[in-house]
Write an enzyme that holds these catalytic residues in place. Structure first.
Site, short mmCIF file in Angstrom:
data_model
loop_
_atom_site.label_atom_id
_atom_site.label_comp_id
_atom_site.label_asym_id
_atom_site.label_seq_id
_atom_site.Cartn_x
_atom_site.Cartn_y
_atom_site.Cartn_z
N ILE A 584 0.78 -1.12 0.07
CA ILE A 584 -0.03 0.12 0.00
C ILE A 584 0.97 1.35 0.01
O ILE A 584 0.29 2.23 -0.12
CB ILE A 584 -1.09 -0.06 1.17
CG1 ILE A 584 -0.17 -0.32 2.59
CG2 ILE A 584 -2.06 -1.21 1.04
CD1 ILE A 584 -1.17 0.11 3.56
N GLY A 585 2.13 1.25 -0.15
CA GLY A 585 3.07 2.45 -0.07
C GLY A 585 4.52 1.77 -0.43
O GLY A 585 4.86 0.58 0.16
N GLY A 587 8.72 3.42 -0.50
CA GLY A 587 9.46 4.54 -0.38
C GLY A 587 10.94 4.13 -0.46
O GLY A 587 11.29 2.88 -0.90
N PHE A 589 13.14 3.44 1.74
CA PHE A 589 13.66 2.40 2.53
C PHE A 589 13.02 1.06 2.70
O PHE A 589 13.32 -0.01 3.44
CB PHE A 589 13.67 3.00 4.21
CG PHE A 589 14.29 4.38 4.25
CD1 PHE A 589 15.85 4.61 4.18
CD2 PHE A 589 13.60 5.64 4.35
CE1 PHE A 589 16.18 6.03 4.26
CE2 PHE A 589 13.99 6.83 4.43
CZ PHE A 589 15.50 6.87 4.49
N GLY A 590 11.91 1.04 1.88
CA GLY A 590 11.29 -0.29 1.73
C GLY A 590 9.67 0.06 1.57
O GLY A 590 9.26 1.16 1.50
N VAL A 592 5.52 -0.54 2.21
CA VAL A 592 4.55 -0.71 3.64
C VAL A 592 3.39 -1.95 2.88
O VAL A 592 2.95 -1.62 1.87
CB VAL A 592 3.96 0.65 3.77
CG1 VAL A 592 3.05 0.39 4.69
CG2 VAL A 592 5.02 1.64 4.17
N LYS A 606 5.81 -1.91 7.80
CA LYS A 606 6.60 -1.09 7.16
C LYS A 606 8.13 -2.03 7.19
O LYS A 606 8.63 -2.16 8.28
CB LYS A 606 7.20 0.11 7.52
CG LYS A 606 8.14 1.14 6.68
CD LYS A 606 7.71 2.43 6.80
CE LYS A 606 8.50 3.37 5.85
NZ LYS A 606 8.06 4.88 5.88
N ASP A 701 11.87 11.63 8.41
CA ASP A 701 11.50 11.42 7.19
C ASP A 701 9.92 11.93 7.06
O ASP A 701 9.09 11.00 6.60
CB ASP A 701 11.55 9.64 6.93
CG ASP A 701 11.20 9.10 5.81
OD1 ASP A 701 11.38 9.67 4.76
OD2 ASP A 701 10.64 7.91 5.74
#
Length: 858
Positions: A584-585, A587, A589-590, A592, A606, A701
C-alpha cells in the site's frame, strides 16, 4: 445685415432677464447636487465583492445610520455634527476599495476593514479621509510596500493605526512621524517589513501608548534609542523581528510600561542597571530566546505588579534577583537554559500566586525550597539539569493543582515522599539523582498520573502492584536496585516500560524467572523435562526449516517477533504476507504492506532493509523507546519483527490512507478547515516528539505519505515513519534518502553537509507539507510540464504582483484566502534555506492554532 440685427436684438433682450434670474437659482441649487453620505457609501459598496451578502440591506430606502455595520454618533456640542463609524471586519469581503468615495463621507471617524481578503495594496486615497480617528486594516490580505505619501498624508487627527497581520513589505516609512503626539496606537506586527528603523520615526510619536512591530523577521535594526522618548508607552511588542545589539539605556525612561516583549531576537549584552526599579507598573516581561549575558540586575522587586517573568534561553549568569520570588502577583517564572547559579530561595507560601516555575538547565545548588507545596496555585515545578542536593520536601506535591514535577538530573538524596494529596499530578520525573528507599505505593492512587520516570537512582524493594491500575504512557524505573516480581499488567499491557538495570527484578519476558515455592519443585522438574524434550524437538524442526529456507526460500531467517500490543500474528504469517498485492506504499527504505490478521484486524507493516549490522538487542532497545510514544497525533507502533538484514515495523492501520493519497487523488476536495486541522495535528505531534517526549525524537522522514488519516468521521492526522535511521543505520539512511524522487523536496538543504541532524530539518519537511495543503499540489509533479518541486514552484511566484492568486488552491472558497495567505507565509518561513530563519515547531503550532481558531469562528 442691419435688418437682421434689428430683429435679433429684441429677441436677445427678451431672453436676457430670465437668464439673469436663473443664474442665482442654479448657484443656490449647487450644494444640493453634492453626493449624499448614503450615495457615497453605496458607491463604495458597489466596488466590493460581498459573497455572504453582509451588506445586502444597504439601500436608499433606509437611513444610512440604520444600516448594519454603520454607527452614527451625534456630537455633544452640536446635534448637527455626526461622527460615522464603518466597521466591516470579518465579513469575507474582497474586490476593490473605493477609498475616493468612502473618504468623502462627512464625519467618517472610524474605519475598519480588518479580517477580510482584499488581496491588494493599501489604497493611497485613504489619506483623503480627513477626519479619521481610527483606521484598522489588520489581517485583510494587503501586500506590497506602505507608501511614504500615504504615511505622511494621513490626517493629524488619527489616534489608532492598525496594519498588522498583512504582507506589507519594505521599510517602515519615516513619514508616519508626521502623525505626531495624537497617535496612540501603532500596530505593524506580523508583516514582512525590512531594513533599519529610521530614528526620526519615533521622535514625534510621543503620545504612543501601544507599539507593535513584532513578527517582522526581515527587520535588521538595533533597538532605536529614540523609543525611550515615548514616555506614555504602556505596551511594547518587538518579538521575533530581527533586532540586534543591546537594550539602550534610554529604555529606562519608559516608566509607564505594562508589557515589554523583546523575545526571539538577536539582542546581546547586559541588561542596563536599574532595569527593574524603573518599571513599577510592569505586568509582563519577556526577554527570552536572545543572547543576553551577565547577571540580571537587582531591583525587579520594585515591579510590584509583575505577573510574568520570562528570561529563558539566554546566557544570564549569577543569581536570580532575590526579591523576584516574593512579588505578590507573580504567576510565571521561566529562566531555563541559562547559567544562573546560587540557591533557590524559599517561596512566600500560601500568599504566593505562582503557577509555573521552570529553571531547568542552570547551575542552581543547595536544597529545594521547603515551601513549594504550600503554594496553592502551583501546577508546574521544573528544575532539572541543575546541581540541587538534599532531600525532597514532604509537601512537594501538596498543591491541589500540581500537574508536572521535573527535578531529574540533580544530586538529590533520601527517599521519595508519599504523594497522597496531589490528585492532579500527570507527570513525575525524578531520574538521575541519588534517591533511595522504595517506590511509594501512594503513586498508584493518583488518578491522572501518566508519566513516571524514576530511572538512574538507588531505589530498592518491589515495584508497587497498584501502579498497574494507572493508565500509564511511561514507566521508567531502569538502573535502580529494585527486586521481586514485576506486576503482570506492567509487562503485558503497557509498552512504555523500562526495567533494565535491575538484576533483582523477575517476571515473564525478563532475564530472571521468579523463584517458585519449594513444594512445586518436583512437578516443575517433571514439567521442565517434558518441556526440554519438546523444545529440543522444536529446535530440530526449526533448524531443519531454517536450512530449507536458506537453501530454497527467499525469505530471511531466522526472525524474532516482539509485540507491544496483543495482536494475533506470527513471524511466519508476517513474512508470508509480503507480496506485491499487499503493498500500500513504497519508499526509499522499503515497502508498506497491509496485513489482515486471523481475527480480521488490519495492521500496516513497514519493511525496512538494513545494511548496518544492527543486533537484535540494539533494535529492541531503539524500538522500546519509540513504542512508548503515546500521543493522539502519533501513530502507535504495535510491534516489530527482526531478521538479519531487515526490520519490519508494525503500525496501527488507518483505512483512510495517507495525506499523500488524498493530494494525489484526481481532485483534492478537502476544505480549508480540514486542511488546517491536519496541519495543526502534524505540528502538535512534532512538538511532542521534539520537546515533550524524553528522549527527544527527530522524525527525519516527514512527508505527506507518512501523515495517516484516522478512521473517525472528523479527520485526525497521525504521524508515522519516525525514527527510521535508528533501524536502517545512518549510512543506509543517507544513501537512500535521495533515491526516492517523491522524497527529495522534503529534505532540508543542510542535510547534504551537516553531520548532526536538528529539529529544524523536520520543520523544513513540515513546511513542504503545509505548502501542499495551501496549494493543493503534490510536492513533486514529475509528469507535469512544470515538474519543479513545490518549494521552487512557490518561490518563483511568491513575489509576483498576482503571485498569491497563482499559488493558493483555487478550489478553496475566497472567504478562506486570508487564512491561506497567512499559512502560505508560515510555510515559506518553514522552508527557508537558512535553518536559523525557520521558526521552531512550537511557534508553528501556536500560529496554526490561531489560524484554526479564526477559521472555525462562526
Amino acid at each position: 445685415m442691419a435688418t437682421a440685427a434689428a430683429y435679433c436684438l429684441p429677441l436677445f433682450l427678451l431672453l436676457l432677464p430670465p437668464l439673469i434670474i436663473a443664474a442665482p437659482s442654479a448657484a443656490a441649487a449647487g450644494p444640493e447636487l453634492q453626493p449624499q453620505p448614503q450615495d457615497l457609501l453605496l458607491s463604495f459598496k458597489a466596488a466590493l465583492r460581498d459573497p455572504s451578502g453582509a451588506l445586502a440591506s444597504w439601500s436608499l430606502s433606509t437611513p444610512y445610520c440604520n444600516w448594519p455595520h454603520i454607527t452614527c454618533t451625534a456630537s455633544s456640542s452640536s446635534s448637527s455634527v455626526v461622527s460615522i463609524a464603518v466597521s466591516l471586519q470579518g465579513l469575507g469581503l474582497s474586490g476593490d476599495i473605493d477609498a475616493a468615495s468612502l473618504c468623502r463621507v462627512p464625519g467618517l471617524s472610524h474605519l475598519s476593514l480588518a479580517s477580510n481578503a482584499f488581496n491588494t495594496t493599501v489604497p493611497l486615497q485613504l489619506s483623503r479621509c480627513a477626519s479619521l480617528v481610527s483606521l484598522n486594516l489588520s489581517s485583510a490580505a494587503f501586500w506590497g510596500p506602505l507608501p511614504e505619501q500615504l504615511a505622511a498624508g494621513l490626517p493629524p487627527s488619527l489616534a489608532s493605526l492598525d496594519l498588522s497581520g498583512n504582507d506589507i513589505e519594505g521599510p517602515v516609512p519615516p513619514g508616519l512621524a508626521a502623525l505626531g503626539a495624537a497617535l496612540q496606537v501603532l500596530d505593524l506586527g506580523r508583516n514582512r517589513l525590512s531594513g533599519v528603523l529610521h530614528p526620526a520615526l519615533f521622535r514625534n510619536l510621543t503620545g504612543l501608548h501601544y507599539l507593535d512591530l513584532s513578527g517582522n523577521q526581515f527587520l535588521e535594526s538595533p533597538l532605536p534609542p529614540e523609543l525611550g522618548k515615548m514616555g506614555n508607552l504602556r505596551w511594547l511588542f518587538l518579538q521575533g523581528s530581527g533586532f540586534t545589539g543591546a537594550i539602550p539605556e534610554t529604555f529606562l525612561a519608559l516608566e509607564q510600561l505594562e508589557a515589554l516583549d523583546l523575545s526571539m531576537n538577536g539582542l546581546t549584552g547586559a541588561i542596563p542597571r536599574g532595569f527593574g526599579r524603573k518599571f513599577q507598573k510592569l505586568l509582563s516581561l519577556d526577554l527570552s530566546r536572545n543572547g543576553f549575558s551577565g547577571p540580571f540586575p537587582d531591583g525587579v522587586e520594585k515591579c510590584v505588579m509583575l505577573q510574568r517573568f520570562q528570561v529563558h534561553d539566554n546566557a544570564f549568569t549569577g543569581e536570580l534577583p532575590a526579591g523576584l520570588w516574593s512579588l505578590p502577583d507573580l504567576q510565571v517564572i521561566r529562566a531555563e537554559n541559562n547559567r544562573f547559579s546560587g540557591r533557590l530561595p524559599e517561596f512566600p507560601g500560601e500568599v504566593s500566586r505562582l503557577e509555573q516555575v521552570q529553571v531547568d538547565n542552570n547551575s542552581f545548588s543547595g536544597g529545594l525550597p521547603l515551601t513549594i507545596g504550600m503554594i496553592r496555585t502551583m501546577y508546574r515545578f521544573s528544575a532539572s539539569l541543575n546541581k540541587l542536593s538534599g532531600v525532597l520536601p514532604d509537601n512537594l506535591c501538596d498543591s491541589p493543582v500540581m500537574s508536572i514535577i521535573n527535578i531529574s538530573h540533580n544530586a538529590l538524596s533520601g527517599s521519595i515522599p508519599e504523594f497522597r494529596n496531589c490528585k492532579r499530578l500527570v507527570s513525575l520525573h525524578l531520574s538521575s539523582n541519588g534517591l533511595t528507599g522504595p517506590i511509594p505505593t501512594s503513586l498508584g492512587a493518583l488518578p491522572v498520573l501518566t508519566y513516571i520516570d524514576l530511572s538512574s537512582n538507588g531505589l530498592t524493594g518491589a515495584i508497587p502492584a497498584n501502579l498497574q491500575n494507572l493508565k500509564l504512557a511511561l514507566l521508567n524505573v531502569s538502573y535502580n536496585r529494585l527486586s521481586g516480581p514485576v506486576p503482570q499488567e506492567l509487562i503485558s499491557g503497557l509498552p512504555a516500560v523500562f526495567l533494565q538495570g535491575n538484576p533483582g527484578l523477575c517476571g515473564p519476558g525478563l532475564s530472571n524467572n521468579c523463584v517458585v515455592p519449594l513444594r512445586k519443585h518436583r512437578w516443575l522438574a517433571l514439567a521442565a523435562t517434558v518441556a526440554s524434550f519438546i523444545t529440543g524437538a522444536m529446535l530440530l524442526a526449526i533448524g531443519a526449516f531454517a536450512v530449507y529456507r536458506r537453501l530454497y526460500g527467499k525469505r530471511p531467517s531466522p526472525w524474532k517477533l516482539v509485540l507491544f500490543q496483543p495482536i494475533k500474528i506470527t513471524g511466519e504469517e508476517l513474512f508470508s504476507a509480503f507480496h506485491d498485492k499487499n503493498v500500500i506504499g513504497r519508499g526509499a527504505f522499503g515497502n508498506v504492506y497491509l496485513i489482515v490478521l486471523q481475527d480480521g484486524q488490519k495492521v500496516a507493516v513497514k519493511r525496512l532493509v538494513c545494511s548496518d549490522k544492527l543486533t537484535f538487542r540494539q533494535v529492541k532497545s531503539e524500538m522500546n523507546v519509540l513504542a512508548k510514544i503515546r500521543h493522539k497525533n502519533i501513530a502507535k507502533i504495535t510491534g516489530f519483527c527482526y531478521s538479519e538484514g531487515e526490520v519490519s515495523v508494525i503500525y496501527e492501520y488507518f483505512q483512510k490512507g495517507s495525506l499523500q493519497d488524498m493530494i494525489y487523488a484526481p481532485k483534492f476536495t478537502l476544505g480549508w478547515k480540514d486542511r488546517l486541522k491536519i496541519a495543526l495535528g502534524v505540528a502538535q505531534g512534532l512538538v511532542y516528539l521534539h520537546h515533550d517526549y524524553t528522549p527527544r525524537v527527530l522524525h527525519r522522514d516527514l512527508k505527506s505519505s507518512n501523515v495517516l488519516l484516522a478512521n473517525e468521521f472528523e479527520i485526525e492526522p497521525r504521524v508515522a515513519g519516525f525514527g527510521i535511521p535508528c533501524f536502517v543505520g545512518e549510512k543506509v539512511y543517507r544513501s537512500s534518502l535521495y533515491s526516492d524522487v517523491n522524497q527529495k523536496c522534503y529534505i532540508a538543504p543542510e542535510e547534504n553537509f551537516t553531520k548532526n541532524p536538528t529539529n529544524l530539518m523536520d520543520v523544513y519537511s513540515f513546511g513542504v507539507i503545509l505548502l501542499e495543503l495551501v496549494t493543493g499540489r503534490p510536492a513533486e509533479q514529475l509528469a507535469s510540464k512544470d515538474s519543479s518541486d513545490i518549494v521552487r514552484w512557490v518561490r518563483r511566484r511568491i513575489n509576483l504582483v498576482d503571485g498569491a492568486s497563482q499559488i493558493l488552491d483555487p478550489n478553496i472558497s475566497h472567504t478562506a484566502q486570508q487564512g491561506m495567505q497567512a499559512a502560505l507565509e508560515l510555510a515559506v518561513r518553514c522552508t527557508s534555506v537558512k535553518p536559523d530563519q525557520r521558526p521552531d515547531i512550537t511557534e508553528v503550532f501556536r500560529l496554526l492554532q490561531a489560524l484554526y481558531f479564526s477559521a472555525t469562528m462562526p
